[in-house]
Each structure stands twice: as C-alpha cells, then as structure tokens.
Design a protein around this motif. Structure first.
Motif, PDB file in Angstrom:
ATOM      1  N   ARG A 203       0.815  -1.214   0.000  1.00  0.00           N
ATOM      2  CA  ARG A 203       0.000   0.000   0.000  1.00  0.00           C
ATOM      3  C   ARG A 203       0.851   1.268   0.000  1.00  0.00           C
ATOM      4  NH1 ARG A 203      -5.428  -0.341   0.707  1.00  0.00           N
ATOM      5  NH2 ARG A 203      -6.275  -2.425   1.142  1.00  0.00           N
ATOM      6  N   GLU A 204       1.999   1.229   0.639  1.00  0.00           N
ATOM      7  CA  GLU A 204       2.870   2.409   0.639  1.00  0.00           C
ATOM      8  C   GLU A 204       3.397   2.695  -0.765  1.00  0.00           C
ATOM      9  OE1 GLU A 204       6.990   4.011   2.777  1.00  0.00           O
ATOM     10  OE2 GLU A 204       6.001   2.180   3.482  1.00  0.00           O
ATOM     11  N   GLU A 205       3.833   1.646  -1.462  1.00  0.00           N
ATOM     12  CA  GLU A 205       4.330   1.823  -2.835  1.00  0.00           C
ATOM     13  C   GLU A 205       3.218   2.289  -3.763  1.00  0.00           C
ATOM     14  OE1 GLU A 205       7.809  -1.562  -3.059  1.00  0.00           O
ATOM     15  OE2 GLU A 205       5.740  -2.198  -2.783  1.00  0.00           O
ATOM     16  N   LEU A 206       2.048   1.671  -3.648  1.00  0.00           N
ATOM     17  CA  LEU A 206       0.920   2.071  -4.487  1.00  0.00           C
ATOM     18  C   LEU A 206       0.480   3.492  -4.165  1.00  0.00           C
ATOM     19  CD1 LEU A 206      -1.032  -1.274  -4.306  1.00  0.00           C
ATOM     20  CD2 LEU A 206       0.001  -0.320  -6.368  1.00  0.00           C
ATOM     21  N   GLY A 207       0.538   3.863  -2.890  1.00  0.00           N
ATOM     22  CA  GLY A 207       0.184   5.226  -2.513  1.00  0.00           C
ATOM     23  C   GLY A 207       1.093   6.245  -3.150  1.00  0.00           C
TER      24      GLY A 207
END
Length: 385
Positions: free
Chosen positions: A180-184
């Motif tokens: 989720r951090e990378e996608l964010g």
C-alpha cells in the motif's frame, strides 16, 4: 521493436519454446499451465458451441461476461465499473494493454513502466510512437528480500512528456506484490502530475503468505484515471482461450474500445460463455488456487536453492527469479540458450525484461506446472549443472 518500418523482434518465448521442442526439454520458461481448466468451465464453453454461440460477439463482449467481470470487481475490490460502458472484453490481456497504450499514447509521449517489465510493453509503446521510460525496482539484498519500488526514483522519471504510468502488480518477472505504501506513492504522483494509469493485474489472485493484492484504482483519486487490465487465462488455466478485459471509468474504456475494434474487433464467443461460468466460482476456488500454487512455489524455490541457485522467493505470480553466478555464469541469455541441450530444461533470461537487455546473471523459472513436472525439471538440473 528494432526501428521504424522494421519487423518486430522475435520474442524470447518463441525462441525458447522452439528449443524445448527440439530437445524434448521440460519447459519451465513460458508461463502457461500444463493442466487444463476446471471441467465445468470447459463444459460451459463446449455447451455454448453446441448451442450455436459461434459467431461474432459484440465488440465489448457478451453482456453476460461483462456483468460477471463487473461483479468480480465489486466483490473483490469494491470497484463498480458499469458493465455496459466500463467493461470491454479483449483477446487476452496483451490486447487490452496494447489497445490502452495505443489509445492514450501519441508519438513523442513517454510511458513509465517498472523494470524489469513484461516484453510486450516495449513493443506496444513503440507501435504508438512513444518512448518507454523504465523505473528500475531495487533488487533484493539476500535470499529473503524482494524487489521494491523507490518512490523518489519514480518521481524523478516523470517529465513534461510523461503521459502514462504502466503498473504491473503482482509483478512479472520478479514476483513482487506492491504494498500500500508503494501504491500510494504511485497514486500521489499520478494525481499531482495528472497522469493516466494502466494496470496489469493478470496475477491478481496469485498472492502468497497472506499478502493482499490492492488494485491501484481503489486508491484516492485513481478511479477516474485508471484502466485496470485482467485476464482469465492465468486464473483458470485456459491461456489458449485468450480472454482478457479492461475495466474503468466509461470515458477511458471507450477509448480502449475505439482502438480494439481495429485490432481483433471481437473474439472467442464460446470461450466468453465459459469464462462467465468461471467467474461465478466461489471464494473457495480462489483460495485453493492460490494455495496450490504456493505449494508448487515452495517446491521450486527449495529445489533450486538446493541445486545452488541464488533464489528469491516470489510474493506472487507463478515465476521465480534465480541467480546463476554460483555456476560461473554472468550472461543469462547464453545460459538459457545452452540449458535445453545441456540439461533438458527451458528457462527464460531476465535480461529480456530490461530495456537495455544487457547481460544479467539471472533467469526466470515458471512453476505453473504439475508437481511431477517441476520435480522432473529439478532432477534434470541437478544432473546437468
């Protein structure tokens, strides 16, 4: 592509499959299962043929399948594409990706893709007259690591000519599942720079060890700017049917359809009925599917490591990347070209998934095979290396 007006290069998969046939090799290179899909899905397609569904389907796909795809997106991700205007069925995910790139990329535009990347991306961007700008994932340190996205490197790659972000997760060939951090970080950049995203999510149901697949379109600000690509071939072991799809907001999907009509127009009518049946499979099917492939992954990873490869355990997909430096090799392409005759096994060099295609001491094995086939391949590698 080799240049304007020139013939496209032959894919590595064509080359390696020919070598597999020539030497009677176990093909652990190309990503197609050696087992057919569930019998009720096969029967649904056969029944459609017997019932006379053998002519052209509508351009966007039969209504039943479009509704099933929309229902799948709602059930798994709480996304709500309009089955009439926000879903189009394609001749596999490759056509969906190519149509999307041709729809949104003009000559001179730049397309950012995570590297290593599936080889069709480069060809599709070249056909559109665009330039592929690779953003290299950080390689893992140690056997337990995974390739990861550096948000600063991604942001630095964006220029005034950037038109599109091409995102693949679960990622082929590395097996990384973006968190989720990378996608964010990707989403924030897309919103800030007003970019369109095309996401390749064909391995969406193949994630391991309790991880989750998060579609980019579910993140804030991304629904209106994202075309999501899916496929039935990988999930239901019917790659030869070539049934894929693109979903998203109606205005973006309409542009994909505008291009698709000049590619295949439409295809696979009885297969579309079969996939309609397949998408009605309960959650238990998907859990068993992932669990079965996790078992195969574990056998492949342990077996390659025991032979001496530097193995990086994938988080998803049905591919595993292995380093060949312990065997004194630095060129994966040469290693793979020699492997079918030397060991009776086919693998794919990961350097073909990089824009520069420079020699790299890594190869990709596919574990979408029966356990006995995987074991036979490992046995041959043990004997020949």
């Amino acid at each position: 592509m080799s240049g304007p007006g020139r013939r496209p290069e032959t894919t590595i998969f064509t080359t390696m499959s020919a070598l597999a046939q020539r030497h009677g090799a176990v093909n652990l290179g190309q990503g197609f299962p050696d087992e057919s899909g569930p019998s009720h899905i096969i029967e649904a397609a056969a029944r459609a043929m017997r019932d006379g569904h053998n002519q052209y389907p509508p351009l966007a796909g039969i209504p039943e399948l479009r509704r099933a795809i929309a229902a799948h997106q709602r059930h798994w991700y709480d996304l709500a594409p309009d089955p009439d205007e926000g879903v189009t069925v394609t001749a596999g995910a490759t056509e969906a990706l190519t149509a999307a790139i041709l729809a949104f990329v003009d000559p001179g535009d730049e397309v950012i893709a995570l590297e290593p990347s599936y080889d069709s991306y480069k060809a599709a961007v070249a056909m559109a007259g665009g330039t592929l700008v690779p953003v290299r994932l950080d390689a893992p340190e140690g056997a337990q690591g995974h390739w990861r996205l550096d948000p600063a490197r991604l942001a630095a790659a964006v220029s005034d000519r950037t038109r599109l972000l091409l995102v693949n997760s679960p990622h082929n060939p590395t097996g990384t599942v973006l968190d989720r951090e990378e996608l964010g970080a990707i989403a924030a950049l897309a919103v800030e720079r007003d970019l369109i995203a095309v996401t390749d999510e064909v391995y969406e149901h193949l994630v391991f060890d309790g991880r989750e697949h998060v579609p980019l379109a579910t993140l804030p600000g991304m629904w209106d700017r994202t075309v999501t690509i899916g496929s039935a071939g990988k999930t239901f072991s019917v790659t030869g049917w070539k049934i894929g799809w693109a979903t998203g907001p109606a205005e973006l999907v309409a542009r994909v359809k505008d291009v698709k009509q000049w590619l295949s127009f439409a295809s696979g009518t009885p297969f579309q009925y079969g996939i309609t049946e397949a998408l009605a499979s309960g959650d238990g099917f998907y859990r068993e599917y992932a669990a079965g492939y996790q078992e195969r992954r574990d056998v492949m990873v342990a077996g390659l490591a025991a032979i001496g490869f530097d193995v990086h355990e994938p988080e998803g997909t049905y591919f595993v990347t292995a380093g060949i430096a312990p065997f004194g090799h630095e060129d994966g392409l040469r290693f793979c070209l020699e492997l079918p005759e030397r060991c009776g096994v086919v693998a794919v060099p990961t350097q073909v998934f990089y824009l520069d295609q420079a020699p790299r001491a890594e190869v990709r094995f596919a574990f979408c095979k029966r356990l006995d086939v995987i074991e036979e391949g490992l046995k041959r590698l043990r004997a020949g290396l």
